[in-house]
Design a protein around this motif. Structure first.
Motif, PDB file in Angstrom:
ATOM      1  N   UNK A 186       0.804  -1.223   0.000  1.00 61.53           N
ATOM      2  CA  UNK A 186       0.000   0.000   0.000  1.00 61.53           C
ATOM      3  C   UNK A 186       0.834   1.269   0.000  1.00 61.53           C
ATOM      4  N   UNK A 187       2.155   1.145  -0.117  1.00 64.95           N
ATOM      5  CA  UNK A 187       2.999   2.341  -0.060  1.00 64.95           C
ATOM      6  C   UNK A 187       4.382   2.046  -0.624  1.00 64.95           C
ATOM      7  N   UNK A 188       5.086   3.101  -0.994  1.00 62.68           N
ATOM      8  CA  UNK A 188       6.473   2.978  -1.457  1.00 62.68           C
ATOM      9  C   UNK A 188       7.309   4.080  -0.816  1.00 62.68           C
ATOM     10  N   UNK A 189       8.618   3.936  -0.918  1.00 59.60           N
ATOM     11  CA  UNK A 189       9.538   5.009  -0.546  1.00 59.60           C
ATOM     12  C   UNK A 189       9.868   5.810  -1.805  1.00 59.60           C
ATOM     13  N   UNK A 190       9.920   7.131  -1.662  1.00 56.34           N
ATOM     14  CA  UNK A 190      10.258   7.988  -2.791  1.00 56.34           C
ATOM     15  C   UNK A 190      11.248   9.050  -2.341  1.00 56.34           C
ATOM     16  N   UNK A 191      12.120   9.445  -3.259  1.00 56.70           N
ATOM     17  CA  UNK A 191      13.151  10.441  -2.973  1.00 56.70           C
ATOM     18  C   UNK A 191      13.110  11.507  -4.059  1.00 56.70           C
ATOM     19  N   UNK A 192      13.110  12.771  -3.643  1.00 57.48           N
ATOM     20  CA  UNK A 192      13.144  13.891  -4.584  1.00 57.48           C
ATOM     21  C   UNK A 192      14.390  14.713  -4.275  1.00 57.48           C
ATOM     22  N   UNK A 193      15.377  14.636  -5.166  1.00 52.71           N
ATOM     23  CA  UNK A 193      16.662  15.298  -4.952  1.00 52.71           C
ATOM     24  C   UNK A 193      16.702  16.612  -5.725  1.00 52.71           C
ATOM     25  N   UNK A 244      16.029   7.296   4.788  1.00 47.55           N
ATOM     26  CA  UNK A 244      15.171   6.225   4.274  1.00 47.55           C
ATOM     27  C   UNK A 244      14.957   5.130   5.311  1.00 47.55           C
ATOM     28  N   UNK A 245      16.016   4.787   6.043  1.00 48.13           N
ATOM     29  CA  UNK A 245      15.879   3.768   7.081  1.00 48.13           C
ATOM     30  C   UNK A 245      14.911   4.222   8.172  1.00 48.13           C
ATOM     31  N   UNK A 246      14.975   5.495   8.530  1.00 51.17           N
ATOM     32  CA  UNK A 246      14.053   6.033   9.539  1.00 51.17           C
ATOM     33  C   UNK A 246      12.613   5.984   9.049  1.00 51.17           C
ATOM     34  N   UNK A 247      12.410   6.255   7.770  1.00 48.34           N
ATOM     35  CA  UNK A 247      11.062   6.202   7.198  1.00 48.34           C
ATOM     36  C   UNK A 247      10.549   4.760   7.144  1.00 48.34           C
ATOM     37  N   UNK A 248      11.429   3.827   6.828  1.00 51.76           N
ATOM     38  CA  UNK A 248      11.037   2.407   6.812  1.00 51.76           C
ATOM     39  C   UNK A 248      10.564   1.993   8.198  1.00 51.76           C
ATOM     40  N   UNK A 249      11.321   2.373   9.222  1.00 46.70           N
ATOM     41  CA  UNK A 249      10.959   2.026  10.599  1.00 46.70           C
ATOM     42  C   UNK A 249       9.615   2.659  10.983  1.00 46.70           C
ATOM     43  N   UNK A 250       9.415   3.911  10.599  1.00 45.61           N
ATOM     44  CA  UNK A 250       8.167   4.603  10.930  1.00 45.61           C
ATOM     45  C   UNK A 250       6.975   3.962  10.218  1.00 45.61           C
ATOM     46  N   UNK A 251       7.172   3.577   8.944  1.00 46.33           N
ATOM     47  CA  UNK A 251       6.088   2.960   8.173  1.00 46.33           C
ATOM     48  C   UNK A 251       5.719   1.595   8.739  1.00 46.33           C
ATOM     49  N   UNK A 252       6.729   0.823   9.100  1.00 47.67           N
ATOM     50  CA  UNK A 252       6.469  -0.504   9.667  1.00 47.67           C
ATOM     51  C   UNK A 252       5.762  -0.390  11.017  1.00 47.67           C
ATOM     52  N   UNK A 256       2.108  -0.029   7.792  1.00 50.19           N
ATOM     53  CA  UNK A 256       2.044   0.027   6.329  1.00 50.19           C
ATOM     54  C   UNK A 256       2.660  -1.219   5.718  1.00 50.19           C
ATOM     55  N   UNK A 257       2.135  -1.628   4.565  1.00 52.65           N
ATOM     56  CA  UNK A 257       2.715  -2.715   3.784  1.00 52.65           C
ATOM     57  C   UNK A 257       3.621  -2.080   2.729  1.00 52.65           C
ATOM     58  N   UNK A 258       4.822  -1.764   3.152  1.00 54.07           N
ATOM     59  CA  UNK A 258       5.753  -1.018   2.309  1.00 54.07           C
ATOM     60  C   UNK A 258       6.348  -1.915   1.231  1.00 54.07           C
ATOM     61  N   UNK A 259       6.257  -1.457  -0.021  1.00 50.38           N
ATOM     62  CA  UNK A 259       6.818  -2.227  -1.137  1.00 50.38           C
ATOM     63  C   UNK A 259       8.344  -2.202  -1.072  1.00 50.38           C
ATOM     64  N   UNK A 260       9.002  -3.247  -1.559  1.00 46.24           N
ATOM     65  CA  UNK A 260      10.465  -3.270  -1.592  1.00 46.24           C
ATOM     66  C   UNK A 260      10.986  -2.460  -2.787  1.00 46.24           C
ATOM     67  N   UNK A 261      10.554  -1.222  -2.857  1.00 44.56           N
ATOM     68  CA  UNK A 261      10.819  -0.389  -4.033  1.00 44.56           C
ATOM     69  C   UNK A 261      11.110   1.038  -3.586  1.00 44.56           C
ATOM     70  N   UNK A 262      12.124   1.647  -4.181  1.00 49.86           N
ATOM     71  CA  UNK A 262      12.428   3.067  -3.950  1.00 49.86           C
ATOM     72  C   UNK A 262      12.468   3.773  -5.299  1.00 49.86           C
ATOM     73  N   UNK A 263      11.640   4.790  -5.468  1.00 49.78           N
ATOM     74  CA  UNK A 263      11.660   5.614  -6.673  1.00 49.78           C
ATOM     75  C   UNK A 263      12.446   6.880  -6.389  1.00 49.78           C
ATOM     76  N   UNK A 264      13.333   7.260  -7.302  1.00 49.11           N
ATOM     77  CA  UNK A 264      14.183   8.441  -7.095  1.00 49.11           C
ATOM     78  C   UNK A 264      13.979   9.448  -8.222  1.00 49.11           C
ATOM     79  N   UNK A 265      13.724  10.679  -7.840  1.00 50.24           N
ATOM     80  CA  UNK A 265      13.623  11.810  -8.748  1.00 50.24           C
ATOM     81  C   UNK A 265      14.899  12.627  -8.595  1.00 50.24           C
ATOM     82  N   UNK A 266      15.646  12.802  -9.695  1.00 49.03           N
ATOM     83  CA  UNK A 266      16.968  13.431  -9.604  1.00 49.03           C
ATOM     84  C   UNK A 266      17.216  14.349 -10.801  1.00 49.03           C
ATOM     85  N   UNK A 267      17.869  15.484 -10.596  1.00 52.39           N
ATOM     86  CA  UNK A 267      18.175  16.367 -11.729  1.00 52.39           C
ATOM     87  C   UNK A 267      19.095  15.695 -12.742  1.00 52.39           C
TER      88      UNK A 267
END
Length: 383
Positions: A186-193, A244-252, A256-267
């Motif tokens: 039901x959720x993923x990790x995402x990064x916007x750099x 990201x590790x802190x967010x994983x711990x907070x989601x768990x 949340x059923x966090x997907x084993x996926x990280x999407x990254x937005x980068x210039x």
């Protein structure tokens, strides 16, 4: 642009910076158009608007008649400008509206130049995001640009991005992932750099409410203003991994059923192998080095999420922000995004469903024409 290929690396699933995504084809991104004065993006950036406003204030400051006071233009907040636009001080409102008009004329010029390129041909709608879009001043500039282009007979819609620009890049990362990921999570990790900040978040898919991801939302965000700390490249990766590790711990902890996926937005221009070709000059250290590989570095620090190996996909930040609009752009076949911030990010998309439908319709028409030819031939033979 990356070729439409699959990789078998740990980053898995598909190529970084891919031209073919689950919902759209990325026709082009990160175009750097120039004119006699330099890069076109410099004519329609946050800095450009500040220069226009400052040029109008300069003669007024000499006479002590500046309705915006003595504060330097770059230090005036968005809230102050919005108060000026909506307030009772007509001179302050007129001053800001004048800058908005001048900026809209420049944005219209830049937009026309994009539309004249082969890659942006037949674009039907352009979504405008980035930090400048945030607030009434940006919305007025976008609306005025839309009016200017329509008055010139261009059949194009300019609309502000729907999600908060600070969250759009995170939400857009959902559209990098294959749909099967959402069925069990039901959720993923995402990064916007960005050049000043790194923003990480847990993004709720809203899959059960809407399979087109139109109900997606950001549950939790961690923001780091790296430009203030001036870290090394390795230091930035280390800090990002911890975020990201802190967010994983907070989601768990939240269930949340966090997907084993990280999407990254980068210039920059993202190569299929996960390296950055160019455009990352504002990031800490040399991110364009062939020896630097952000996805691989993150996987070393976060090898698994839950019980599964971590998969990472990275794409250009303008692309990711535009992808947040995919559910709302289905009436168009070809559409684009312009992100107005420190520079001018850009990407052009073709909706895969519309494209595939067009191919099927053409095949159907061709089949019908073949049947008509066969009928004509048989009629002639009978005659």
């Amino acid at each position: 642009m990356a070729e439409d290929t699959l990789t078998t690396t740990n980053a898995g699933i598909a190529a970084h910076g891919a031209a073919r995504l689950p919902s759209v084809d990325v026709d082009t991104y990160n175009i750097e158009l120039k004119d006699d004065d330099g890069f076109l993006g410099d004519r329609a950036s946050k800095g450009a608007f500040q220069r226009m406003l400052d040029a109008s204030r300069k003669p007024l400051r000499k006479n002590g008649d500046d309705p915006l006071g003595k504060k330097p233009t770059e230090e005036i907040s968005k809230g102050t400008l919005e108060d000026a636009v909506n307030g009772d001080d007509l001179h302050a409102a007129a001053l800001v509206h004048g800058a908005i008009e001048e900026f809209a004329q420049e944005l219209a010029y830049v937009t026309r130049r994009f539309l004249k390129t082969k890659a942006w041909a037949d674009t039907e709608c352009i979504v405008v995001g980035g930090g400048f879009r945030q607030g009434r001043v940006g919305e007025l500039a976008i609306a005025r640009t839309d009016i200017i282009l329509k008055s010139e007979g261009l059949k194009i819609d300019l609309v502000p991005i729907r999600f908060d620009p600070d969250e759009a890049g995170l939400i857009g990362c959902l559209h990098l992932a294959p749909s099967w990921i959402f069925e069990g999570h039901d959720s993923i990790l995402a990064v916007d750099i960005g050049g000043s900040n790194i923003r990480c978040g847990v993004v709720e898919t809203g899959w059960k409410k809407a399979k087109d991801l139109s109900k997606a939302s950001v549950w939790k965000v961690d923001l780091w203003r790296h430009a203030e700390d001036e870290p090394t490249r390795e230091g930035a990766v280390k800090r990002l991994t911890k975020m990201l590790k802190d967010l994983i711990a907070a989601a768990e902890k939240e269930g949340f059923k966090l997907a084993p996926f990280i999407g990254i937005s980068c210039p920059g221009v993202i190569n299929a192998d996960g390296t950055i070709e160019k455009g990352a000059q504002n990031l800490p250290g040399n991110w364009e080095s062939s020896r630097f590989h952000l996805p691989r570095s993150l996987i070393e620090g976060i090898p698994t999420i839950g019980d599964h190996d971590t998969a990472i996909l990275m794409h250009n930040d303008g692309v990711a922000q535009g992808l947040s609009e995919v559910p709302f752009m289905q009436e168009f076949e070809r559409w684009g995004v312009l992100t107005i911030g420190t520079g001018l990010g850009n990407a052009r998309f073709t909706n895969r469903k519309a494209k595939d439908k067009g191919k099927k319709d053409k095949a159907k028409d061709d089949k019908g024409k073949d049947k008509d030819k066969d009928k004509d031939r048989k009629d002639k033979e009978k005659a």
